[in-house]
Design a protein around this motif. Structure first.
Motif, PDB file in Angstrom:
ATOM      1  N   GLY A  61       0.821  -1.215  -0.078  1.00 12.86           N
ATOM      2  CA  GLY A  61       0.105   0.079   0.113  1.00 12.86           C
ATOM      3  C   GLY A  61       0.910   1.149   0.068  1.00 12.86           C
ATOM      4  N   SER A  62       2.073   1.161   0.509  1.00 13.35           N
ATOM      5  CA  SER A  62       2.962   2.355   0.614  1.00 13.35           C
ATOM      6  C   SER A  62       4.295   1.929   0.296  1.00 13.35           C
ATOM      7  CB  SER A  62       2.945   2.901   1.941  1.00 13.35           C
ATOM      8  OG  SER A  62       3.639   4.174   2.145  1.00 13.35           O
ATOM      9  N   PRO A  63       4.645   1.477  -0.645  1.00 14.30           N
ATOM     10  CA  PRO A  63       5.959   0.878  -0.976  1.00 14.30           C
ATOM     11  C   PRO A  63       6.981   2.074  -1.141  1.00 14.30           C
ATOM     12  CG  PRO A  63       4.670   1.293  -3.264  1.00 14.30           C
ATOM     13  CD  PRO A  63       3.969   1.470  -2.027  1.00 14.30           C
ATOM     14  N   THR A  64       8.354   1.433  -0.815  1.00 17.41           N
ATOM     15  CA  THR A  64       9.445   2.319  -1.007  1.00 17.41           C
ATOM     16  C   THR A  64      10.350   1.726  -1.922  1.00 17.41           C
ATOM     17  OG1 THR A  64       9.722   2.881   1.401  1.00 17.41           O
ATOM     18  CG2 THR A  64      11.457   3.300   0.229  1.00 17.41           C
ATOM     19  N   PHE A  65      11.015   2.510  -2.934  1.00 21.98           N
ATOM     20  CA  PHE A  65      11.576   1.992  -3.996  1.00 21.98           C
ATOM     21  C   PHE A  65      13.246   2.230  -3.861  1.00 21.98           C
ATOM     22  CE2 PHE A  65       7.206   2.946  -5.632  1.00 21.98           C
ATOM     23  CZ  PHE A  65       7.107   1.843  -6.267  1.00 21.98           C
ATOM     24  N   LEU A  66      13.788   1.143  -4.116  1.00 29.17           N
ATOM     25  CA  LEU A  66      15.360   1.285  -4.316  1.00 29.17           C
ATOM     26  C   LEU A  66      15.598   1.180  -5.694  1.00 29.17           C
ATOM     27  CD1 LEU A  66      16.068  -1.489  -1.433  1.00 29.17           C
ATOM     28  CD2 LEU A  66      16.092   1.330  -1.042  1.00 29.17           C
ATOM     29  N   TYR A  67      16.644   2.027  -6.176  1.00 23.58           N
ATOM     30  CA  TYR A  67      17.035   2.261  -7.267  1.00 23.58           C
ATOM     31  C   TYR A  67      18.362   1.751  -7.586  1.00 23.58           C
ATOM     32  CZ  TYR A  67      13.058   5.015  -7.880  1.00 23.58           C
ATOM     33  OH  TYR A  67      11.736   5.782  -7.854  1.00 23.58           O
ATOM     34  N   SER A  68      18.851   1.168  -8.656  1.00 25.77           N
ATOM     35  CA  SER A  68      20.131   0.707  -8.856  1.00 25.77           C
ATOM     36  C   SER A  68      21.379   1.826  -8.784  1.00 25.77           C
ATOM     37  CB  SER A  68      20.383   0.165 -10.461  1.00 25.77           C
ATOM     38  OG  SER A  68      19.432  -0.674 -10.969  1.00 25.77           O
ATOM     39  N   VAL A  69      22.432   1.310  -8.327  1.00 25.86           N
ATOM     40  CA  VAL A  69      23.460   2.109  -7.787  1.00 25.86           C
ATOM     41  C   VAL A  69      24.742   1.376  -8.286  1.00 25.86           C
ATOM     42  CG1 VAL A  69      24.838   3.561  -6.234  1.00 25.86           C
ATOM     43  CG2 VAL A  69      22.457   3.446  -6.138  1.00 25.86           C
ATOM     44  N   TYR A  70      25.536   1.911  -9.054  1.00 22.85           N
ATOM     45  CA  TYR A  70      26.839   1.308  -9.276  1.00 22.85           C
ATOM     46  C   TYR A  70      28.184   2.218  -9.007  1.00 22.85           C
ATOM     47  CZ  TYR A  70      24.256  -1.812 -12.423  1.00 22.85           C
ATOM     48  OH  TYR A  70      23.508  -2.787 -12.979  1.00 22.85           O
ATOM     49  N   TYR A  71      28.875   1.520  -8.671  1.00 21.33           N
ATOM     50  CA  TYR A  71      30.232   2.299  -8.143  1.00 21.33           C
ATOM     51  C   TYR A  71      31.416   1.739  -8.984  1.00 21.33           C
ATOM     52  CZ  TYR A  71      27.873   3.048  -3.811  1.00 21.33           C
ATOM     53  OH  TYR A  71      26.933   3.353  -2.887  1.00 21.33           O
ATOM     54  N   ALA A  72      31.996   2.613  -9.885  1.00 25.35           N
ATOM     55  CA  ALA A  72      33.069   2.211 -10.777  1.00 25.35           C
ATOM     56  C   ALA A  72      34.349   3.061 -10.829  1.00 25.35           C
ATOM     57  CB  ALA A  72      32.387   2.307 -12.012  1.00 25.35           C
ATOM     58  N   MET A  73      35.387   2.117 -11.340  1.00 23.08           N
ATOM     59  CA  MET A  73      36.815   2.831 -11.295  1.00 23.08           C
ATOM     60  C   MET A  73      37.546   2.291 -12.498  1.00 23.08           C
ATOM     61  SD  MET A  73      39.867   2.784  -8.481  1.00 23.08           S
ATOM     62  CE  MET A  73      40.454   1.266  -8.669  1.00 23.08           C
ATOM     63  N   LYS A  74      38.403   2.947 -13.004  1.00 21.78           N
ATOM     64  CA  LYS A  74      39.121   2.504 -14.197  1.00 21.78           C
ATOM     65  C   LYS A  74      40.576   2.245 -13.503  1.00 21.78           C
ATOM     66  CE  LYS A  74      40.824   3.878 -18.648  1.00 21.78           C
ATOM     67  NZ  LYS A  74      42.224   3.384 -18.377  1.00 21.78           N
ATOM     68  N   ASP A  75      41.032   1.179 -13.670  1.00 19.90           N
ATOM     69  CA  ASP A  75      42.080   0.546 -12.848  1.00 19.90           C
ATOM     70  C   ASP A  75      43.372   0.436 -13.782  1.00 19.90           C
ATOM     71  OD1 ASP A  75      43.128  -0.486 -10.341  1.00 19.90           O
ATOM     72  OD2 ASP A  75      43.144  -2.556 -11.370  1.00 19.90           O
ATOM     73  N   ASP A  76      43.267   1.065 -14.845  1.00 14.90           N
ATOM     74  CA  ASP A  76      44.634   0.741 -15.495  1.00 14.90           C
ATOM     75  C   ASP A  76      45.049   2.313 -16.189  1.00 14.90           C
ATOM     76  OD1 ASP A  76      42.554   1.049 -17.686  1.00 14.90           O
ATOM     77  OD2 ASP A  76      43.767  -0.325 -18.976  1.00 14.90           O
ATOM     78  N   ALA A  77      46.150   2.495 -16.598  1.00 16.79           N
ATOM     79  CA  ALA A  77      46.799   3.615 -17.326  1.00 16.79           C
ATOM     80  C   ALA A  77      46.781   3.642 -18.816  1.00 16.79           C
ATOM     81  CB  ALA A  77      48.309   4.004 -16.626  1.00 16.79           C
ATOM     82  N   ALA A  78      46.281   2.514 -19.353  1.00 18.38           N
ATOM     83  CA  ALA A  78      46.170   2.308 -20.760  1.00 18.38           C
ATOM     84  C   ALA A  78      45.528   3.479 -21.470  1.00 18.38           C
ATOM     85  CB  ALA A  78      45.720   1.150 -21.082  1.00 18.38           C
ATOM     86  N   ALA A  79      45.486   3.854 -22.459  1.00 23.64           N
ATOM     87  CA  ALA A  79      44.623   4.922 -23.440  1.00 23.64           C
ATOM     88  C   ALA A  79      43.279   4.476 -23.446  1.00 23.64           C
ATOM     89  CB  ALA A  79      45.331   5.029 -24.784  1.00 23.64           C
ATOM     90  N   GLY A  80      42.731   3.302 -23.403  1.00 22.27           N
ATOM     91  CA  GLY A  80      41.669   3.024 -23.934  1.00 22.27           C
ATOM     92  C   GLY A  80      40.625   3.314 -22.692  1.00 22.27           C
ATOM     93  N   ALA A  81      39.483   3.883 -23.034  1.00 25.91           N
ATOM     94  CA  ALA A  81      38.731   4.416 -22.125  1.00 25.91           C
ATOM     95  C   ALA A  81      37.426   3.522 -21.621  1.00 25.91           C
ATOM     96  CB  ALA A  81      37.630   5.627 -22.789  1.00 25.91           C
TER      97      ALA A  81
END
Length: 121
Positions: A61-81
């Motif tokens: 009757g009174s829902p609460t919604f949780l939305y997707s959350v992602y934590y991301a990090m680029k780990d290398d020094a290479a040129a590719g994004a």
């Protein structure tokens, strides 16, 4: 627009442990069960497709919604994004995609039901 890049790798320990940490070195669809993304772009770069999800909780009757959350990090020094995209074309802070281009650059992706809000450096 992306803000300045962290150069001291202070966030690296945060991304070393955790049940939902997943490492990516090739393009893939990131399932909703993943919380932490540690990615390497390599020489040519990779594209990661984020899975937007909404989880209803609480009483029907009174829902609460949780939305997707992602934590991301680029780990290398290479040129590719490391590029992030949505499977349905939803926007990332008004842009069609979001890129991590520098080593130890990080972002938090929050789904709001319509698009992605991105916080990061």
């Amino acid at each position: 627009m992306q803000s300045q890049v962290s150069t001291n790798a202070a966030l690296t320990p945060v991304f070393e442990n955790g049940a939902a940490l997943t490492r990516y070195s090739a393009s893939a669809v990131v399932p909703a069960s993943v919380d932490f993304i540690k990615a390497t772009g390599g020489a040519a770069g990779i594209a990661l497709t984020l899975t937007p999800m909404i989880y209803p909780t609480g009483s029907p009757g009174s829902p609460t919604f949780l939305y997707s959350v992602y934590y991301a990090m680029k780990d290398d020094a290479a040129a590719g994004a490391v590029s992030f995209i949505d499977p349905n074309g939803a926007m990332f802070n008004g842009q069609s995609s979001y890129e991590l281009t520098d080593q130890y650059q990080w972002a938090i992706f929050c789904w709001d039901g319509i698009g992605w809000h991105v916080l990061g450096n």
